[in-house]
Design a protein around this motif. Sequence first.
Motif, mmCIF file in Angstrom:
data_model
loop_
_atom_site.group_PDB
_atom_site.id
_atom_site.type_symbol
_atom_site.label_atom_id
_atom_site.label_comp_id
_atom_site.label_asym_id
_atom_site.label_seq_id
_atom_site.Cartn_x
_atom_site.Cartn_y
_atom_site.Cartn_z
ATOM 1 N N GLU B 23 0.822 -1.221 0.000
ATOM 2 C CA GLU B 23 0.000 0.000 0.000
ATOM 3 C C GLU B 23 0.856 1.273 0.000
ATOM 4 N N GLY B 48 5.838 4.467 11.396
ATOM 5 C CA GLY B 48 5.218 3.151 11.362
ATOM 6 C C GLY B 48 5.839 2.272 12.415
ATOM 7 N N GLU B 49 5.198 1.125 12.626
ATOM 8 C CA GLU B 49 5.644 0.267 13.719
ATOM 9 C C GLU B 49 7.010 -0.356 13.418
ATOM 10 N N GLY B 51 9.829 -2.722 12.368
ATOM 11 C CA GLY B 51 9.861 -3.851 11.441
ATOM 12 C C GLY B 51 9.066 -3.638 10.163
ATOM 13 N N CYS B 52 8.531 -2.434 9.948
ATOM 14 C CA CYS B 52 7.734 -2.250 8.732
ATOM 15 C C CYS B 52 8.580 -1.758 7.564
ATOM 16 N N ARG B 147 2.883 1.484 5.804
ATOM 17 C CA ARG B 147 1.914 0.471 6.224
ATOM 18 C C ARG B 147 2.539 -0.911 6.161
ATOM 19 N N PRO B 148 2.269 -1.722 7.188
ATOM 20 C CA PRO B 148 2.830 -3.062 7.168
ATOM 21 C C PRO B 148 2.265 -3.841 5.969
ATOM 22 N N GLY B 184 7.785 -9.169 11.676
ATOM 23 C CA GLY B 184 8.392 -7.947 11.124
ATOM 24 C C GLY B 184 9.318 -8.320 9.970
#
Lengths: 465, 224
Positions: B23, B48-49, B51-52, B147-148, B184
């Motif tokens: 995305e 973002g979190e 590991g993304c 986004r992951p 991740g």
Amino acid sequence: MPDMENLWPYCLQELEKSLGASQFNIWIKPLAAEASSDVLTIAAPNPVFLDFIRDRYLGIIEQAAAAYCTDTPPQIHLKIGTAKRPPAPKATPAKTAAPAQANAPQPAGENKPAESRFSRGAANHETTRLNPLFTFDTLVTGKANQLARAAAEQVARHPGSGYNPLFVYGGVGLGKTHLIQSIGNFVHQHNPEARIRYIQAEKYIQDVVRAYQHKGFDEFKRYYHSLDVLLVDDIQFFVGKDKTQEEFFYLFNTLVEAGKQIILTSDRIPSDIDGLLERLKSRFSWGLTVAIEPPELEMRVAILLKKADALHFHLDANVAFFIAKSIRSNVRELEGALNRVIAYARFTNQQISIETARDALRDILAAGNRLVSVENIQKTVADYYKIKVADMHSKKRTREIARPRQIAMALTKELTQMSLPAIGDAFGGRDHTTVLHACRTIEEMRQNDQEIGTQYAYLLQMLRG
Amino acid sequence: MKQLVLDLALPAPEPFSDFVAGENAELLFQLNEWCTGTPHARFVYLWGEPGCGKSHLLAAAARRAQARLIDACCEALPEEIEPDTLLAVDNVDSLDRAGQETLFAHFNTLRAGSGGLVSAGLLPPMLLSMLPDLATRLGWGLVYQLRPLSDSDKAAAMQARARQLGFDLSGELADYLLRHAPRGMASLYRLLEHANELALSRQKAVTMNLLREILRGQHATPAA
């Protein structure tokens, strides 16, 4: 009066001493210069070079020139070019003349040869460090800043003779810099002779440190004390910088006593700036202290429309309202949101509607998708279904407990990067296949059971913030 | 006798070429714009979190633009920069107060000049607990959430990475890793590299058993 012919050779000598041979050869040697009675015009070979000189070396050049001309430090003009000789008096105006200077009145009655040879406004403007785009014309006014604007216009018309200092305070990103630079640009436009300097507090601190390191305090003082208008942004950064505060205290006194204008900004009123010398606090309150508040909705819309217009982007008023309603905090984030919407429109090559604006602003508005922990998910879900958090870990398999637990597991998979075995562990040491089963079950139920679908979406939204 | 694995590094892939967009297509486009110095993309912030893929993208952007890359977790920012510098700063949320003030000053320098800044952190600028003067400036430019990837994008990314390393990762094995390992991307990639190394040293293929063995001794590989 010193021999102006030798001004630039003197500066070169000083610059070579303080910069060292390599920097000097790369950046200073290629410059051409010409000195008249009170102006030193320096020509840089191209715009990049000129920017670099202005940002890195102008201060040192000014100090060297001030050291040479002890009575009246010369003004430094920067321009692009290599010619040692200036153009003929009736040459076409310089292309770089800033819009604000286009109508600048020519000072009459004085014999200033340099003035007629150069676009004095544009070149002189370099030394003020003002952004020519920050003017009263481009400043959107509303309830939030109308008082501050009125005070600023007053100061701009009568610098040094009214409110001194003008102290503007307000939260970050509300337009303090724009407002005070408007004063500087106004004064410059109406009196190109005025020595104006805009400086951010941390740059002033660096100047103090540099003056110490190079034992150049005399030049430092001579330069700052010769200013007619001094604008210092974000004065709260002086906190903890005792030597800077002390120097500024003397500078303040000198300028105010000489009827020169000082304009300051900060994120709070002087008395609330902890760590600032008491005598500075009291002096800062001598003049007028005005606040800038966060802009109200109508003003935010006006800011967006004006900014979009400046970027040649057609922004529908409804979309402007949508963005303005969504971003309330400050002008900077408002402009960030507009930048993002424009970037999205360019990327997708489509007109911006409220729907597409919402898409474009997801990353900012959502403020969402904040980091979620498994503990937070378990608590939120347990609260929602009115069960105990301990039930998330328990062996109980009644539907009232098992279903929320499955939902919490599915949410954990969706909102975290935990491995399935780790999720199983967090839910009372369950196997990863149990987690997988829970995720699949909930996925199916979301498709087929509207109630579960709604509950899941609600919890997702709650957790994402 | 154990096969020794030569420590031969693969040639670095072209920046961005090994990133599965998912995305994040618009974000990738704007990062490219940043690298080429397009005026509207001079300041980009990614969040973002863990590991993304933020660090991966920042490193790729820095390499393409020949920008200076600073990981605020473990490096100090330069004291002074030139106004035309291209600067990439990872993990801005790790900056202490002095570091925040330095980045604030650098931002002002770059904005007044012609330089640019791409930076990354865990949260959007409005939620960063740091000097508001800096946080709002980070929010002034283009802000993107990284986004992951979906599970199927992650599987595709792992298979592409495995091919780069020189082995095939079947759909079944990718699926197994997504079910059993921390998800991740950075940690999944490390796992693949570890599997590849182990397989080479044993002169065997990467199999389910090998992956199981690695996950059992997970302590040997860094966690996500």
